[in-house]
Design an enzyme around this catalytic site. Sequence first.
Site, PDB file in Angstrom:
ATOM      1  N   ARG A  84      43.197 -31.611  43.031  1.00 43.03           N
ATOM      2  CA  ARG A  84      42.177 -32.579  43.409  1.00 43.03           C
ATOM      3  C   ARG A  84      42.826 -33.729  44.178  1.00 43.03           C
ATOM      4  O   ARG A  84      43.966 -34.115  43.902  1.00 43.03           O
ATOM      5  CB  ARG A  84      41.466 -33.120  42.157  1.00 43.03           C
ATOM      6  CG  ARG A  84      40.474 -32.156  41.553  1.00 43.03           C
ATOM      7  CD  ARG A  84      39.234 -32.043  42.426  1.00 43.03           C
ATOM      8  NE  ARG A  84      38.237 -31.128  41.898  1.00 43.03           N
ATOM      9  CZ  ARG A  84      38.130 -29.851  42.236  1.00 43.03           C
ATOM     10  NH1 ARG A  84      38.992 -29.311  43.083  1.00 43.03           N
ATOM     11  NH2 ARG A  84      37.163 -29.102  41.733  1.00 43.03           N
TER      12      ARG A  84
ATOM     13  N   HIS B  17      40.848 -28.571  52.459  1.00 43.47           N
ATOM     14  CA  HIS B  17      40.235 -28.192  51.174  1.00 43.47           C
ATOM     15  C   HIS B  17      39.775 -26.737  51.230  1.00 43.47           C
ATOM     16  O   HIS B  17      38.640 -26.402  50.879  1.00 43.47           O
ATOM     17  CB  HIS B  17      39.073 -29.114  50.819  1.00 43.47           C
ATOM     18  CG  HIS B  17      38.819 -29.186  49.338  1.00 43.47           C
ATOM     19  ND1 HIS B  17      38.473 -30.350  48.688  1.00 43.47           N
ATOM     20  CD2 HIS B  17      38.873 -28.233  48.364  1.00 43.47           C
ATOM     21  CE1 HIS B  17      38.310 -30.122  47.389  1.00 43.47           C
ATOM     22  NE2 HIS B  17      38.548 -28.840  47.179  1.00 43.47           N
TER      23      HIS B  17
END
Length: 319
Positions: A234, A282
């Site tokens: 994350r 991502h």
Amino acid sequence: MAPSPGSILLSVTGFDPAVWRDEIERAAPGRTVVTEPDGPEDASIHYAVVWKQRPGILNRLPNLKAIFSIGAGVDHIFADPDVPDVPIVRVVADDLTERMSEYVVWQVLDHHRKGPRYRRQQAEKIWHEDRMQPAARDVTVGILGLGVLGLDAARKLAALGFEVAGWSRTAKKIEGVATFAGDDGLDGFLAISDIVVCLLPLTPKTKGILSKPLFAKMKRRGPLGPAVLINAGRGDLQNEADILAALENGWLGAASLDVFQAEPLPETSPLWTHPRVTITPHAAATSVPAALIPPMIAQIESHERGEPLTNLVDRDAGY
């Protein structure tokens, strides 16, 4: 006459809801799928499938039985301060796990075989073979986080011949992996890791863990030089200013980053142009509806038969 099954609320941000809705309807043809509750107290909704759901959308559903995340993490759910006290289920699917391991293996091999250096040489038309190429057995890959994703990546890296270490919040024993646990085990883990792969969940305890205090303890001299960082967990696990500083002062040799504190990564970020930083958008493990929805529906159906839900989130731990 049997009662009609409860409906499923789909609340997603950043994904095309139509694609996910079609897959839910295909996997659960007897259920109604809605994207908004019918009024402030919609008793027809029994389950919710979410990704960064609209804040407050879940807290007035009196018959809600469980919440399902369509991504590997669940911090996006807890960003809503009004999440009701019902079971939360993490997605665990072979497809998602395999995609993450592919990313980790790709980045580890890229740094191990000097990919960034050779790409720079190609851009400058330089022909130079670096003959200081260590064997995989001489390189230790340390994985922060030994959940489903970390464990699979560890096994695949070990199969390629790397030495593998792992760190987790609580102690684990894994054949072929040197394991470390808790605050007391972190220093030892960092001391032996030539490449550090972060697959930790985002919790209040892990937020900002990839920062100056951790980089100061990472390996300085090894077969690859200073240690390499790979973060596919994350964005809020990392402090990007500290990453840049660690690259400049020699605490880090290179970094591969798939996640960022702000996404999309701002064009003004110096990470874009740093010669020892690899950026991916991502993209480490894409959530594919056809792979992730069937296991969720199978869980819903088994739960309706009275069987317990699996892959439940520990609310105290945050994952």
